[in-house]
Design a protein around this motif. Structure first.
Motif, PDB file in Angstrom:
ATOM      1  N   THR A   1       0.788  -1.274   0.080  1.00 19.07           N
ATOM      2  CA  THR A   1      -0.040  -0.054  -0.018  1.00 19.07           C
ATOM      3  C   THR A   1       0.811   1.304   0.097  1.00 19.07           C
ATOM      4  OG1 THR A   1       0.052  -0.019   2.443  1.00 19.07           O
ATOM      5  CG2 THR A   1      -1.779  -1.136   1.108  1.00 19.07           C
ATOM      6  N   ALA A   2       2.221   1.027   0.451  1.00 17.10           N
ATOM      7  CA  ALA A   2       2.970   2.379   0.471  1.00 17.10           C
ATOM      8  C   ALA A   2       4.263   1.879  -0.182  1.00 17.10           C
ATOM      9  CB  ALA A   2       3.311   2.784   1.911  1.00 17.10           C
ATOM     10  N   TYR A   3       5.057   3.005  -0.597  1.00 21.61           N
ATOM     11  CA  TYR A   3       6.384   3.003  -1.359  1.00 21.61           C
ATOM     12  C   TYR A   3       7.307   4.052  -0.715  1.00 21.61           C
ATOM     13  CZ  TYR A   3       2.980   0.643  -4.526  1.00 21.61           C
ATOM     14  OH  TYR A   3       2.195  -0.273  -5.173  1.00 21.61           O
ATOM     15  N   ARG A   4       8.486   3.430  -0.558  1.00 23.98           N
ATOM     16  CA  ARG A   4       9.548   4.189  -0.074  1.00 23.98           C
ATOM     17  C   ARG A   4       9.917   5.455  -0.947  1.00 23.98           C
ATOM     18  NH1 ARG A   4      15.379   3.465   0.057  1.00 23.98           N
ATOM     19  NH2 ARG A   4      14.947   1.670  -1.329  1.00 23.98           N
TER      20      ARG A   4
ATOM     21  N   THR B   1       9.475   6.972  -6.820  1.00 23.90           N
ATOM     22  CA  THR B   1       9.691   5.927  -7.913  1.00 23.90           C
ATOM     23  C   THR B   1       8.468   5.944  -8.850  1.00 23.90           C
ATOM     24  OG1 THR B   1       8.620   4.433  -6.590  1.00 23.90           O
ATOM     25  CG2 THR B   1      10.804   4.391  -6.033  1.00 23.90           C
ATOM     26  N   GLY B   2       7.821   6.870  -8.778  1.00 21.12           N
ATOM     27  CA  GLY B   2       6.498   6.811  -9.523  1.00 21.12           C
ATOM     28  C   GLY B   2       5.388   6.422  -8.974  1.00 21.12           C
ATOM     29  N   TYR B   3       5.731   5.751  -7.405  1.00 18.91           N
ATOM     30  CA  TYR B   3       4.507   5.084  -6.845  1.00 18.91           C
ATOM     31  C   TYR B   3       4.613   5.586  -5.635  1.00 18.91           C
ATOM     32  CZ  TYR B   3       4.016   1.784 -10.866  1.00 18.91           C
ATOM     33  OH  TYR B   3       3.791   1.278 -11.962  1.00 18.91           O
ATOM     34  N   ASP B   4       3.651   6.145  -4.872  1.00 18.13           N
ATOM     35  CA  ASP B   4       3.299   6.791  -3.706  1.00 18.13           C
ATOM     36  C   ASP B   4       2.571   6.090  -2.613  1.00 18.13           C
ATOM     37  OD1 ASP B   4       5.425   8.845  -4.518  1.00 18.13           O
ATOM     38  OD2 ASP B   4       3.555   9.577  -5.676  1.00 18.13           O
TER      39      ASP B   4
END
Length: 373
Positions: free
Chosen positions: A32-35, A43-46
């Protein structure tokens, strides 16, 4: 490679998308979360609602299949329609085809009550009749084609020609035909929606919806709206939909081959009054001569399942009066031909001889029982 055929596109969904591992099957990302590596560095994903790698691969494939640029995978077919209607506001007027899924009609009626978005209903027979429904505040035309459940094909290109003259959006529910048989965006429609629960998924094991557009302004609008509303498709369901799509082209061939055989059988049966089959696809509706035989007919079927959905590998039979279209007032239903003697079949991919035998024995049982009484 460019200009690949649909069957190739479908079979290859997810392949070569994971450069780190070389996975052929698209990995399932549950996170559900991205570093973040630093402030403002992504990275393009949050966050999962805003973006998910598995869902992104699915949406890329759906856009390609429908000839669009942007696709949005939602949590259900109705949430896809809800997303589309975020585009409209109080005082807007929509023209909708009259014969449509009961859930869509129910939602439109609630929109009228809650938001004062107005709806007028078109019989769908003559495009010229649309001018009589046109108002200064008309914003869009909503279509199902073929319609549900009367199976009327609407000429999308003719509706588009009318709509463009009056600066209206054209929205097409493409659930019944899928992009294998029909690509509304290529015919000039602005927005395509699907209940991906049906043929796109194809296995009666997931709930999903799709919205596809070409226009970048519409794409930006729906991207923001979907993130705001949050009715995105979950990662596992995205993965299931990818898996289902891989066989869509193959399944549609079998659905259609079986449907043609069943339609031919029904056309000649003495207990059947009328058959509605547009000549392609896997959906058939038919009217029996006496609605009193419907319950015993349903009970006599051994292979067909009496159930509400459609588009899966298993053959289903539905009674719209009490199931899919129960929310439409009876007098209104009957006024446009959806009478209580209508049954709808979603033809599966079983061997057609088995399906035909099941129908034959069920009709025979009903006919014999009718003679006894």
């Amino acid at each position: 490679m460019e200009n690949l055929k649909k069957q190739t596109i479908l079979a290859q969904i997810g392949n070569k998308k994971c450069s780190q591992t070389g996975a052929v099957n698209m990995p399932l990302y549950f996170s559900t979360a991205y570093r973040h590596h630093d402030i403002g560095v992504s990275t393009g994903y949050d966050y999962i609602r805003t973006g998910n790698p598995t869902r992104d691969v699915l949406e890329e494939a759906l856009a390609l299949l429908e000839g669009g640029r942007y696709a949005f995978a939602t949590s259900s077919g109705m949430s896809a329609i809800q997303l589309v209607f975020e585009r409209f506001q109080t005082g807007d007027h929509i023209i909708s085809v009259q014969d449509l899924y009961g859930g869509s009609f129910r939602y439109f009626r609630q929109l009228e009550e809650r938001t004062k978005i107005q709806f007028s209903y078109w019989q769908g027979n003559h495009v010229a009749d649309l001018k009589y429904l046109l108002k200064p505040n008309t914003k869009a035309i909503f279509l199902e084609t073929p319609t549900n459940p009367l199976m009327m094909e609407i000429q999308i290109n003719e509706v588009v020609e009318f709509a463009k003259k009056h600066h209206l959006l054209v929205i097409v529910d493409n659930t019944f035909y899928t992009p294998i048989l029909q690509q509304p965006l290529d015919m000039g429609a602005d927005i395509v929606v699907h209940s991906a629960t049906k043929y796109l998924g194809g296995h009666n094991d997931l709930l999903a919806g799709v919205v596809v557009v070409k226009d970048s302004e519409l794409g930006d609008f729906f991207q923001e709206a979907l993130n705001r509303i949050g009715c995105v498709l979950a990662p596992f369901d995205s993965w299931l939909l990818i898996r289902g799509l891989k066989t869509l082209s193959l399944r549609m061939k079998q659905h259609q081959e079986n449907a043609i055989a069943i339609a031919d059988f029904l056309f000649g049966h003495p207990l059947v009054e009328e058959v509605r089959y547009p000549g392609r696809g896997g959906m058939i509706s038919f009217f029996v001569k006496d609605e009193e035989i419907i319950s015993p007919l349903l009970k006599s079927l051994k292979l067909f399942t009496f159930a509400e959905s459609l588009g899966g590998v298993e053959s289903l039979i539905t009674y719209p009066t009490t199931q899919t279209h129960a929310d439409i007032p009876p007098d209104l239903r009957r006024s446009y031909g959806l009478t209580d003697n209508l049954l709808r079949i979603s033809v599966g991919v079983e061997d057609k001889s088995d399906l035909l035998f099941d129908l034959e024995q069920a009709f025979e049982a009903v006919g014999q029982n009718a003679k006894i009484h």
